[in-house]
Design an enzyme around this catalytic site. Structure first.
Site, short mmCIF file in Angstrom:
data_model
loop_
_atom_site.label_atom_id
_atom_site.label_comp_id
_atom_site.label_asym_id
_atom_site.label_seq_id
_atom_site.Cartn_x
_atom_site.Cartn_y
_atom_site.Cartn_z
CB SER A 20 -0.88 -0.04 1.26
OG SER A 20 -1.62 1.14 1.42
CB SER A 145 6.88 10.57 10.22
OG SER A 145 5.89 11.56 10.32
CE1 TYR A 158 3.44 6.96 12.28
CE2 TYR A 158 3.33 9.36 12.34
CZ TYR A 158 3.57 8.18 11.65
OH TYR A 158 3.94 8.24 10.33
CE LYS A 162 6.80 6.47 11.38
NZ LYS A 162 7.22 5.47 10.38
CB THR A 193 -0.83 6.65 1.76
OG1 THR A 193 -0.75 7.00 3.16
CG2 THR A 193 0.41 7.17 1.04
N1 LIG Z 1 1.17 8.96 4.34
C1 LIG Z 1 1.71 9.88 5.13
O1 LIG Z 1 1.20 11.05 5.22
C2 LIG Z 1 2.98 9.58 5.88
C3 LIG Z 1 3.66 10.67 6.47
C4 LIG Z 1 4.81 10.42 7.19
C5 LIG Z 1 5.30 9.14 7.29
N2 LIG Z 1 4.64 8.10 6.73
C6 LIG Z 1 5.20 6.76 6.89
O2 LIG Z 1 5.28 6.12 5.65
C7 LIG Z 1 5.25 4.72 5.83
C8 LIG Z 1 4.26 4.11 4.84
O3 LIG Z 1 2.95 4.54 5.15
P1 LIG Z 1 1.84 4.81 4.03
O4 LIG Z 1 1.54 6.24 4.06
O5 LIG Z 1 2.25 4.17 2.77
O6 LIG Z 1 0.59 4.08 4.73
P2 LIG Z 1 -0.29 2.80 4.28
O7 LIG Z 1 -0.81 3.01 2.92
O8 LIG Z 1 -1.25 2.60 5.41
O9 LIG Z 1 0.76 1.60 4.26
C9 LIG Z 1 1.25 1.02 5.43
C10 LIG Z 1 1.95 -0.27 5.09
O10 LIG Z 1 2.47 -0.87 6.29
C11 LIG Z 1 2.13 -2.25 6.29
N3 LIG Z 1 1.99 -2.73 7.67
C12 LIG Z 1 1.18 -2.24 8.65
N4 LIG Z 1 1.28 -2.97 9.75
C13 LIG Z 1 2.19 -3.96 9.49
C14 LIG Z 1 2.71 -5.05 10.24
N5 LIG Z 1 2.31 -5.30 11.49
N6 LIG Z 1 3.62 -5.86 9.65
C15 LIG Z 1 4.01 -5.63 8.37
N7 LIG Z 1 3.56 -4.64 7.62
C16 LIG Z 1 2.64 -3.80 8.17
C17 LIG Z 1 0.79 -2.32 5.54
O11 LIG Z 1 0.58 -3.60 4.93
P3 LIG Z 1 -0.31 -4.81 5.49
O12 LIG Z 1 -1.59 -4.25 5.99
O13 LIG Z 1 -0.43 -5.69 4.29
O14 LIG Z 1 0.53 -5.44 6.57
C18 LIG Z 1 1.04 -1.31 4.43
O15 LIG Z 1 1.71 -1.91 3.36
C19 LIG Z 1 4.87 4.49 7.30
O16 LIG Z 1 6.03 4.14 8.03
C20 LIG Z 1 4.35 5.83 7.75
O17 LIG Z 1 4.54 6.05 9.13
C21 LIG Z 1 3.49 8.30 6.02
#
Ligand SMILES: NC(=O)c1ccc[n+]([C@@H]2O[C@H](COP(=O)([O-])OP(=O)(O)OC[C@H]3O[C@@H](n4cnc5c(N)ncnc54)[C@H](OP(=O)(O)O)[C@@H]3O)[C@@H](O)[C@H]2O)c1
Length: 268
Positions: A20, A145, A158, A162, A193
């Site tokens: 995702s 993040s 969270y 981080k 996302t």
């Molecule tokens: N989007 C934002 O605004 C944002 C901002 C700052 C930082 N981030 C960081 O970016 C990274 C990716 O997030 P995203 O935005 O792409 O969110 P997302 O679309 O919710 O993706 C999260 C991913 O983490 C996996 N995941 C969750 N729990 C897990 C577990 N217990 N074991 C293995 N995999 C797990 C999920 O896959 P499954 O459900 O298949 O396990 C999914 O592939 C994260 O570390 C997040 O903190 C995001």
């Protein structure tokens, strides 16, 4: 703009959170660069969906894992190493966010957030590092993040998870530098996302809402392109997103004003 000049053809890239969002777009970006890919998260069906979307599917191997199973991650790293015989780049993108005030969040939910975002990332990275060192080097990238640089309302656990990544991996960097291991801490701001939909509330139920910040944020594909560039340029720390990334400098140079601003700011 500098082009990506690293030849990825014989490189193996292992991406967590690949089912995702940012991780998924990283899979497509490295697949286009002809890298060999190991893609991980819990949901195998979603991982196969991502693999099926790839141009060079033969180069993509699914390895499911749950970052909460900390003791299993060393063996997952061994499995990953066996798939193509080496791993050159591990990108830890898997993670879960939070949408609840500290006093409304059960301690076991705070621990779950730490287990996934911090301990899972640490255990997986430590699992692959001995192989990388034996292979002559590599890169470990961590998707942190802006919450790794400051904290806001409804993000206490969270932000803690981080911030912990920065302390740990900044320290580790100094220890593995002479083994040709590069550590890259990537700090996205608002990226569009499912992160807010999947974020945990105080009792562990998903928030289930697309927040305004994410809705209006940078695209996941745009973010992935910036991450590929930052890793190629061996950046130690980068901030990716829109004007929200300016907050890092605001806090560094005007900490009291920044704190006052955050107390009043609408946070979604
Ligand atoms: N989007 C934002 O605004 C944002 C901002 C700052 C930082 N981030 C960081 O970016 C990274 C990716 O997030 P995203 O935005 O792409 O969110 P997302 O679309 O919710 O993706 C999260 C991913 O983490 C996996 N995941 C969750 N729990 C897990 C577990 N217990 N074991 C293995 N995999 C797990 C999920 O896959 P499954 O459900 O298949 O396990 C999914 O592939 C994260 O570390 C997040 O903190 C995001």
């Amino acid at each position: 703009m500098k082009m990506i000049d690293t030849d990825m053809k014989n490189k193996v890239v292992w991406i967590t959170g690949a089912s995702s969002g940012i991780g998924e777009e990283l899979v497509y970006a490295y697949n286009k660069l002809d890298a060999k890919l190991i893609i991980s998260s819990r949901n195998r069906d979603e991982l196969f969906r991502v693999k099926n979307n790839c141009k060079n599917q033969i180069n993509v191997h699914v390895l499911s894992l749950d970052l909460r199973d900390t003791e299993q991650l060393e063996y997952k790293a061994k499995e990953a190493q066996k798939i193509f015989g080496h791993v050159d780049l591990l990108i830890n993108s898997a993670g879960v966010s939070q949408r609840s005030r500290a006093m409304d969040t059960a301690i076991n939910i705070e621990q779950e957030i730490m287990n996934i975002n911090f301990w899972g990332t640490v255990a997986l990275s430590k699992g692959i590092l001995p192989y990388m060192m034996a292979n002559g080097g590599g890169t470990v990238a961590i998707i942190s993040s802006l919450m790794g640089k400051f904290g806001t309302r409804q993000r206490s656990a969270y932000a803690a998870s981080k911030h912990a990544l920065h302390g740990y991996f900044d320290s580790l960097r100094t220890e593995v530098f002479d083994k040709n291991i590069h550590i890259s801490l990537i700090c996205p701001g608002f990226i569009k996302t499912n992160i807010s939909l999947n974020a945990l509330t105080g009792n562990g139920h998903p928030h289930g809402l697309m927040d305004e910040g994410q809705e209006n944020g940078m695209s996941a594909a745009g973010c992935a392109a910036e991450i590929v560039k930052a890793i190629d340029q061996k950046k130690e720390e980068v901030y990716i997103g829109g004007k929200e990334t300016k907050a890092v400098l605001f806090k560094r140079f005007f900490p009291a004003r920044f704190s006052a601003y955050l107390r009043k700011a609408k946070v979604t």
